[in-house]
Design an enzyme around this catalytic site. Sequence first.
Site, mmCIF file in Angstrom:
data_model
loop_
_atom_site.group_PDB
_atom_site.id
_atom_site.type_symbol
_atom_site.label_atom_id
_atom_site.label_comp_id
_atom_site.label_asym_id
_atom_site.label_seq_id
_atom_site.Cartn_x
_atom_site.Cartn_y
_atom_site.Cartn_z
ATOM 1 N N CYS A 2 14.350 -9.785 5.145
ATOM 2 C CA CYS A 2 15.265 -11.003 5.194
ATOM 3 C C CYS A 2 15.798 -11.547 6.135
ATOM 4 C CB CYS A 2 15.798 -10.972 3.467
ATOM 5 S SG CYS A 2 14.998 -10.572 2.172
ATOM 6 N N ARG A 27 11.366 -13.497 9.321
ATOM 7 C CA ARG A 27 11.761 -12.473 8.500
ATOM 8 C C ARG A 27 11.409 -12.581 7.067
ATOM 9 N NH1 ARG A 27 15.038 -8.844 11.248
ATOM 10 N NH2 ARG A 27 15.729 -7.966 9.288
ATOM 11 N N TRP A 83 12.252 -12.779 2.084
ATOM 12 C CA TRP A 83 10.750 -12.001 2.039
ATOM 13 C C TRP A 83 11.139 -11.000 0.670
ATOM 14 C CZ3 TRP A 83 6.461 -12.005 5.241
ATOM 15 C CH2 TRP A 83 5.627 -10.776 5.068
ATOM 16 N N ASN A 109 20.087 -8.722 3.009
ATOM 17 C CA ASN A 109 18.893 -8.189 3.511
ATOM 18 C C ASN A 109 18.855 -6.660 3.012
ATOM 19 O OD1 ASN A 109 16.523 -7.551 4.957
ATOM 20 N ND2 ASN A 109 17.677 -7.209 6.942
ATOM 21 N N GLY A 110 17.891 -6.136 2.246
ATOM 22 C CA GLY A 110 17.580 -4.619 2.095
ATOM 23 C C GLY A 110 17.542 -4.659 0.804
ATOM 24 N N GLU A 492 -7.112 6.267 14.194
ATOM 25 C CA GLU A 492 -5.879 5.055 14.479
ATOM 26 C C GLU A 492 -5.384 5.218 15.837
ATOM 27 O OE1 GLU A 492 -3.500 1.680 13.799
ATOM 28 O OE2 GLU A 492 -5.442 2.312 12.907
ATOM 29 N N LYS A 496 -5.576 2.345 18.805
ATOM 30 C CA LYS A 496 -4.501 1.676 19.470
ATOM 31 C C LYS A 496 -4.822 1.657 20.949
ATOM 32 C CE LYS A 496 -3.257 -0.342 16.871
ATOM 33 N NZ LYS A 496 -3.677 0.074 15.480
ATOM 34 N N GLU A 499 -7.674 -0.920 21.920
ATOM 35 C CA GLU A 499 -7.113 -2.103 21.668
ATOM 36 C C GLU A 499 -6.380 -2.721 22.815
ATOM 37 O OE1 GLU A 499 -6.689 -3.162 16.892
ATOM 38 O OE2 GLU A 499 -5.317 -1.945 18.023
ATOM 39 N N HIS A 515 -21.039 19.770 17.521
ATOM 40 C CA HIS A 515 -22.082 18.978 17.079
ATOM 41 C C HIS A 515 -22.309 17.780 17.976
ATOM 42 C CE1 HIS A 515 -22.827 21.149 13.233
ATOM 43 N NE2 HIS A 515 -21.430 21.343 13.206
ATOM 44 N N LYS A 614 -5.349 -11.652 15.510
ATOM 45 C CA LYS A 614 -4.755 -11.004 14.644
ATOM 46 C C LYS A 614 -5.202 -10.985 13.370
ATOM 47 C CE LYS A 614 -0.988 -8.895 13.145
ATOM 48 N NZ LYS A 614 -0.911 -7.387 13.918
#
Length: 619
Positions: A2, A27, A83, A109-110, A492, A496, A499, A515, A614
């Site tokens: 937030c 945020r 948020w 916030n939190g 992953e 990265k 990308e 193999h 995105k």
Amino acid sequence: MCGIVGYVGGRPVQDLLLEGLGRLEYRGYDSAGISVIAGEEVQTVRSVGNLNALREKVQATTGAGAVAVAQQPATTGIGHTRWATHGRVSEENAHPHYDGGSRVHVVVNGIVENYMTLKERLLAKGVEFTSETDAEVIAHLIADLYDGDLARAVRAAYAQLEGHFAFVAMSLDEPELLVGARRECPLVVGRGEGEQFLASAVPAFLSETRRIQHVENGEVVVLRPDRVILTTADGEAVERDVVTVDWDEETAEKGGYETFMLKEIHEQADAVAETVADRLARGTGVDLDEEGALEESILERARRIVIVACGTAYHAGAIGRYAIEEWARVPVEIDIASEYRYRNPVVGPGDLVIGVSQSGETADTLAAMRLARERGATVLAVTNTRGSQATREADGVLYTRAGLEIGVAATKTFVCQVAVFYMLALRLAELHGTLPPERIAELVAELKRLPRSIDEVVAGAEQSAAAIAEGCWQSDFFLYIGRHVGLPVALEGALKLKEISYISTDAYAAGEMKHGPIALLDEATPVVCVATSSPVLEKLVSNVQEARARGARVIAVASAGEGVVEPHADATLTVPATDWMLQPVLAVIPLQLLAYAIARKRGLNVDQPRNLAKTVTVE
């Protein structure tokens, strides 16, 4: 994630708050609100939706566009853009929150982890709550402790709060005063002449002042128009220099980091903390009974799970498969959504299909979810975006709460997706009775420690990754390997690098080396291996030895204190020890940083890699 902002000074506060919130809307944009001290009352306006909805409501409330209808305009106030993490998206749950007498107002916030204990105590005193949020307890707690000194009440309340949070409080009884406090979540002061700002990030007040003071963890800050006082939570004075930032608006939005991707790598601890905190609050298990969630009877009846996703989300789902099968003993299939939607899958009533999409708008994942639902399966969406198509088409939703991610290459959204899968796996284990309570409590404790471990990894691996990149950034091919739960991390990490650096990169199960992939290795090939603690670590070491025998340079990601792979690696990136199933959340971070360092050495724009978007909303 937030956004919070506060102002105390001599200027009309309303527009300053709205402008500040506008720069913090990244945020959170589920709801927003402001409170201002106007004469003998505090006036509050809150609304559901983005900031435009709040602006319109403020205008409608006052006609002339000023919240405060008083002889003198309001000059002290606080604002918030939310948020949602605890409690549904509603006007009642929007901030600011206030006590029953509307004298103490707060923006937060939190997460307050022990809010239920505090709430029960306050309820016993006759306090009435008006929201479902954990944040409201802070307002009532401060009001209960208030004796005419807001700073003292905030410090006393802070001592009783558990969790990670930052908040700003104001009281009608001390109209030219704001008091803020932080634990883990960010808070920064903007210094002016006869006025002061307080916010969760510098962009909120950058157009008004570039002179700032950082509030450090465990500190309380008192703001009056003419001065700022920093103290520890115990009230001891703290000296802190005022620094001048020369950021432009884009740099400010990046929090001073050179790119959004690097900023978001550094935000991963906060993002995971937001994702797990209230869901693990009871300490002995996982609570997923929240807005939009599936009925737990459906989870309890689940006998087969199918995960569909694309790209990074697919890798997160692959880790989820290992966790669910290991802990809950429910069979799990995982498929690339673009393949699943066309292969006439065997799916129907009794199956739980999980679609994973950061945006909730990924075309292939949505199509796979629709296909499964048409055939009678129950569909659960794992997404970061409220109101997205996935949330509207699924039977239930689990939100990842990562906040806005601007960099095209996913970082914090990945670790939050993995964290959601861990919690889902543990909840399934509870419902199915496949893990003893003490083992679940142990894993919950490890999950709660992950944010601190992530911070430790980022702090420790950034320079190490940059140093390793110096020796391999010109390589034209990399091979990534892993086994078991380390394989999705290798996939992953390789993604990265592809990308953002445009280097040809492959990733394989280490057991498949003989193999075919071993034919690619020579002295010019960096081999990146995910070698964190696991039951198959010794097997992985033998694969590393095979690579070394072909002259390849081995870069290992290893668990601290393990000492098994280091003798066989040319360079090692170390992550803190934790339960072996949880290691992927930590192990992926050095790989993000390595890819980042290599791409920057090659002079590339990591935030906007070529040919990528995105959100993939077309097939």
